[in-house]
Write a protein that holds these residues in place. Structure first.
Motif, PDB file in Angstrom:
ATOM      1  N   ALA A  18       0.838  -1.206   0.000  1.00  0.00           N
ATOM      2  CA  ALA A  18       0.000   0.000   0.000  1.00  0.00           C
ATOM      3  C   ALA A  18       0.870   1.252   0.000  1.00  0.00           C
ATOM      4  O   ALA A  18       0.567   2.229  -0.695  1.00  0.00           O
ATOM      5  CB  ALA A  18      -0.940  -0.005   1.199  1.00  0.00           C
ATOM      6  N   ARG A  19       1.946   1.231   0.762  1.00  0.00           N
ATOM      7  CA  ARG A  19       2.845   2.390   0.809  1.00  0.00           C
ATOM      8  C   ARG A  19       3.479   2.660  -0.555  1.00  0.00           C
ATOM      9  O   ARG A  19       3.560   3.808  -1.001  1.00  0.00           O
ATOM     10  CB  ARG A  19       3.951   2.177   1.836  1.00  0.00           C
ATOM     11  CG  ARG A  19       3.500   2.335   3.245  1.00  0.00           C
ATOM     12  CD  ARG A  19       4.695   2.261   4.204  1.00  0.00           C
ATOM     13  NE  ARG A  19       4.179   2.111   5.539  1.00  0.00           N
ATOM     14  CZ  ARG A  19       4.008   0.950   6.155  1.00  0.00           C
ATOM     15  NH1 ARG A  19       4.370  -0.166   5.572  1.00  0.00           N
ATOM     16  NH2 ARG A  19       3.503   0.906   7.359  1.00  0.00           N
ATOM     17  N   ARG A  71       1.438   3.376 -14.348  1.00  0.00           N
ATOM     18  CA  ARG A  71       0.006   3.603 -14.495  1.00  0.00           C
ATOM     19  C   ARG A  71      -0.706   2.699 -13.506  1.00  0.00           C
ATOM     20  O   ARG A  71      -0.546   1.483 -13.536  1.00  0.00           O
ATOM     21  CB  ARG A  71      -0.464   3.291 -15.905  1.00  0.00           C
ATOM     22  CG  ARG A  71      -1.940   3.583 -16.106  1.00  0.00           C
ATOM     23  CD  ARG A  71      -2.408   3.256 -17.517  1.00  0.00           C
ATOM     24  NE  ARG A  71      -3.746   3.702 -17.786  1.00  0.00           N
ATOM     25  CZ  ARG A  71      -4.836   3.240 -17.201  1.00  0.00           C
ATOM     26  NH1 ARG A  71      -4.754   2.329 -16.279  1.00  0.00           N
ATOM     27  NH2 ARG A  71      -6.030   3.698 -17.522  1.00  0.00           N
ATOM     28  N   ILE A  72      -1.490   3.309 -12.637  1.00  0.00           N
ATOM     29  CA  ILE A  72      -2.274   2.575 -11.653  1.00  0.00           C
ATOM     30  C   ILE A  72      -3.643   2.294 -12.243  1.00  0.00           C
ATOM     31  O   ILE A  72      -4.222   3.149 -12.919  1.00  0.00           O
ATOM     32  CB  ILE A  72      -2.383   3.391 -10.352  1.00  0.00           C
ATOM     33  CG1 ILE A  72      -0.993   3.519  -9.717  1.00  0.00           C
ATOM     34  CG2 ILE A  72      -3.381   2.772  -9.389  1.00  0.00           C
ATOM     35  CD1 ILE A  72      -0.934   4.460  -8.539  1.00  0.00           C
ATOM     36  N   ARG A  79      -8.022  -7.148  -3.157  1.00  0.00           N
ATOM     37  CA  ARG A  79      -8.023  -8.605  -3.138  1.00  0.00           C
ATOM     38  C   ARG A  79      -8.660  -9.244  -1.912  1.00  0.00           C
ATOM     39  O   ARG A  79      -9.236 -10.310  -1.997  1.00  0.00           O
ATOM     40  CB  ARG A  79      -6.582  -9.128  -3.230  1.00  0.00           C
ATOM     41  CG  ARG A  79      -5.934  -8.818  -4.525  1.00  0.00           C
ATOM     42  CD  ARG A  79      -4.457  -9.112  -4.562  1.00  0.00           C
ATOM     43  NE  ARG A  79      -3.966 -10.085  -3.635  1.00  0.00           N
ATOM     44  CZ  ARG A  79      -3.080 -11.022  -3.923  1.00  0.00           C
ATOM     45  NH1 ARG A  79      -2.596 -11.097  -5.118  1.00  0.00           N
ATOM     46  NH2 ARG A  79      -2.650 -11.847  -3.012  1.00  0.00           N
ATOM     47  N   HIS A  80      -8.537  -8.639  -0.767  1.00  0.00           N
ATOM     48  CA  HIS A  80      -8.982  -9.289   0.470  1.00  0.00           C
ATOM     49  C   HIS A  80     -10.502  -9.237   0.599  1.00  0.00           C
ATOM     50  O   HIS A  80     -11.112  -8.207   0.321  1.00  0.00           O
ATOM     51  CB  HIS A  80      -8.335  -8.598   1.674  1.00  0.00           C
ATOM     52  CG  HIS A  80      -8.414  -9.408   2.922  1.00  0.00           C
ATOM     53  ND1 HIS A  80      -9.557  -9.455   3.684  1.00  0.00           N
ATOM     54  CD2 HIS A  80      -7.512 -10.209   3.523  1.00  0.00           C
ATOM     55  CE1 HIS A  80      -9.354 -10.243   4.723  1.00  0.00           C
ATOM     56  NE2 HIS A  80      -8.114 -10.714   4.645  1.00  0.00           N
ATOM     57  N   PRO A  81     -11.125 -10.348   1.031  1.00  0.00           N
ATOM     58  CA  PRO A  81     -12.594 -10.367   1.165  1.00  0.00           C
ATOM     59  C   PRO A  81     -13.142  -9.280   2.094  1.00  0.00           C
ATOM     60  O   PRO A  81     -14.255  -8.802   1.903  1.00  0.00           O
ATOM     61  CB  PRO A  81     -12.879 -11.755   1.742  1.00  0.00           C
ATOM     62  CG  PRO A  81     -11.701 -12.588   1.384  1.00  0.00           C
ATOM     63  CD  PRO A  81     -10.529 -11.653   1.322  1.00  0.00           C
ATOM     64  N   ALA A  82     -12.361  -8.861   3.072  1.00  0.00           N
ATOM     65  CA  ALA A  82     -12.827  -7.817   3.990  1.00  0.00           C
ATOM     66  C   ALA A  82     -12.971  -6.467   3.282  1.00  0.00           C
ATOM     67  O   ALA A  82     -13.683  -5.597   3.768  1.00  0.00           O
ATOM     68  CB  ALA A  82     -11.880  -7.687   5.177  1.00  0.00           C
ATOM     69  N   GLU A  83     -12.285  -6.293   2.152  1.00  0.00           N
ATOM     70  CA  GLU A  83     -12.381  -5.056   1.387  1.00  0.00           C
ATOM     71  C   GLU A  83     -13.214  -5.252   0.124  1.00  0.00           C
ATOM     72  O   GLU A  83     -13.063  -4.519  -0.844  1.00  0.00           O
ATOM     73  CB  GLU A  83     -10.991  -4.541   0.989  1.00  0.00           C
ATOM     74  CG  GLU A  83     -10.175  -4.006   2.148  1.00  0.00           C
ATOM     75  CD  GLU A  83      -9.241  -5.052   2.718  1.00  0.00           C
ATOM     76  OE1 GLU A  83      -8.723  -5.893   1.957  1.00  0.00           O
ATOM     77  OE2 GLU A  83      -9.022  -5.028   3.939  1.00  0.00           O
ATOM     78  N   ALA A  84     -14.091  -6.244   0.136  1.00  0.00           N
ATOM     79  CA  ALA A  84     -14.904  -6.558  -1.045  1.00  0.00           C
ATOM     80  C   ALA A  84     -15.605  -5.306  -1.560  1.00  0.00           C
ATOM     81  O   ALA A  84     -16.243  -4.581  -0.798  1.00  0.00           O
ATOM     82  CB  ALA A  84     -15.924  -7.632  -0.709  1.00  0.00           C
ATOM     83  N   GLY A  85     -15.430  -5.035  -2.835  1.00  0.00           N
ATOM     84  CA  GLY A  85     -16.074  -3.893  -3.467  1.00  0.00           C
ATOM     85  C   GLY A  85     -15.257  -2.618  -3.452  1.00  0.00           C
ATOM     86  O   GLY A  85     -15.545  -1.692  -4.205  1.00  0.00           O
ATOM     87  N   LEU A  86     -14.238  -2.529  -2.608  1.00  0.00           N
ATOM     88  CA  LEU A  86     -13.393  -1.333  -2.601  1.00  0.00           C
ATOM     89  C   LEU A  86     -12.417  -1.389  -3.767  1.00  0.00           C
ATOM     90  O   LEU A  86     -11.853  -2.430  -4.062  1.00  0.00           O
ATOM     91  CB  LEU A  86     -12.614  -1.222  -1.298  1.00  0.00           C
ATOM     92  CG  LEU A  86     -13.406  -0.867  -0.048  1.00  0.00           C
ATOM     93  CD1 LEU A  86     -12.494  -0.854   1.166  1.00  0.00           C
ATOM     94  CD2 LEU A  86     -14.084   0.478  -0.209  1.00  0.00           C
ATOM     95  N   THR A  87     -12.203  -0.261  -4.389  1.00  0.00           N
ATOM     96  CA  THR A  87     -11.285  -0.191  -5.521  1.00  0.00           C
ATOM     97  C   THR A  87      -9.971   0.453  -5.094  1.00  0.00           C
ATOM     98  O   THR A  87      -9.875   1.057  -4.024  1.00  0.00           O
ATOM     99  CB  THR A  87     -11.882   0.652  -6.661  1.00  0.00           C
ATOM    100  OG1 THR A  87     -12.056   1.993  -6.187  1.00  0.00           O
ATOM    101  CG2 THR A  87     -13.205   0.071  -7.154  1.00  0.00           C
ATOM    102  N   VAL A  88      -8.995   0.341  -5.963  1.00  0.00           N
ATOM    103  CA  VAL A  88      -7.710   0.990  -5.733  1.00  0.00           C
ATOM    104  C   VAL A  88      -7.925   2.501  -5.586  1.00  0.00           C
ATOM    105  O   VAL A  88      -7.335   3.133  -4.711  1.00  0.00           O
ATOM    106  CB  VAL A  88      -6.729   0.679  -6.884  1.00  0.00           C
ATOM    107  CG1 VAL A  88      -5.495   1.545  -6.814  1.00  0.00           C
ATOM    108  CG2 VAL A  88      -6.344  -0.795  -6.861  1.00  0.00           C
ATOM    109  N   ALA A  89      -8.792   3.068  -6.399  1.00  0.00           N
ATOM    110  CA  ALA A  89      -9.050   4.513  -6.317  1.00  0.00           C
ATOM    111  C   ALA A  89      -9.591   4.900  -4.948  1.00  0.00           C
ATOM    112  O   ALA A  89      -9.189   5.925  -4.389  1.00  0.00           O
ATOM    113  CB  ALA A  89     -10.025   4.941  -7.413  1.00  0.00           C
ATOM    114  N   SER A  90     -10.479   4.091  -4.385  1.00  0.00           N
ATOM    115  CA  SER A  90     -11.024   4.430  -3.066  1.00  0.00           C
ATOM    116  C   SER A  90      -9.950   4.335  -1.992  1.00  0.00           C
ATOM    117  O   SER A  90      -9.893   5.167  -1.088  1.00  0.00           O
ATOM    118  CB  SER A  90     -12.223   3.551  -2.720  1.00  0.00           C
ATOM    119  OG  SER A  90     -11.861   2.191  -2.638  1.00  0.00           O
TER     120      SER A  90
END
Length: 108
Positions: A18-19, A71-72, A79-90
């Motif tokens: 993430a960093r 390019r991101i 990837r993790h199920p706990a972050e289901a639906g979250l995107t890289v942009a978020s």
């Protein structure tokens, strides 16, 4: 490029992946050497993380002369199920300040 943060010991909230991604989001022409310094990692560790992010489809790069331009993929889902639906942009919207915020923080 942002200033190198002070040394820290103990646990942290973010992974090195993430960093690195946030550092690239801040400057898509950043050098591996500068990412390593900012994230307090070795250049080899940064290279591995970039490889992981590229293999996962979160990041790509093109050569521009002797440098890379990254390019991101902002719509890629985490990837993790706990972050289901979250995107890289978020995720990055939480991690990367815009230039006005950085300038204000430097001037304080």
């Amino acid at each position: 490029m942002r200033a190198v943060p002070e040394p820290h010991t103990g646990w942290t909230f973010l992974t090195n992946h993430a960093r690195v991604l946030a550092t690239i989001a801040d400057d898509q022409h950043v050098r591996i050497r500068d990412i390593a310094a900012h994230c307090r990692l070795t250049e080899r560790a940064v290279q591995k993380i970039i490889f992981d992010l590229e293999q996962g489809g979160y990041l790509s790069h093109v050569r521009e002369g002797r440098a890379n331009a990254y390019r991101i993929e902002p719509d890629k889902v985490l990837r993790h199920p706990a972050e289901a639906g979250l995107t890289v942009a978020s995720l990055l919207s939480w991690l990367v300040k815009d230039e006005a915020d950085r300038k204000t923080a430097r001037d304080d």
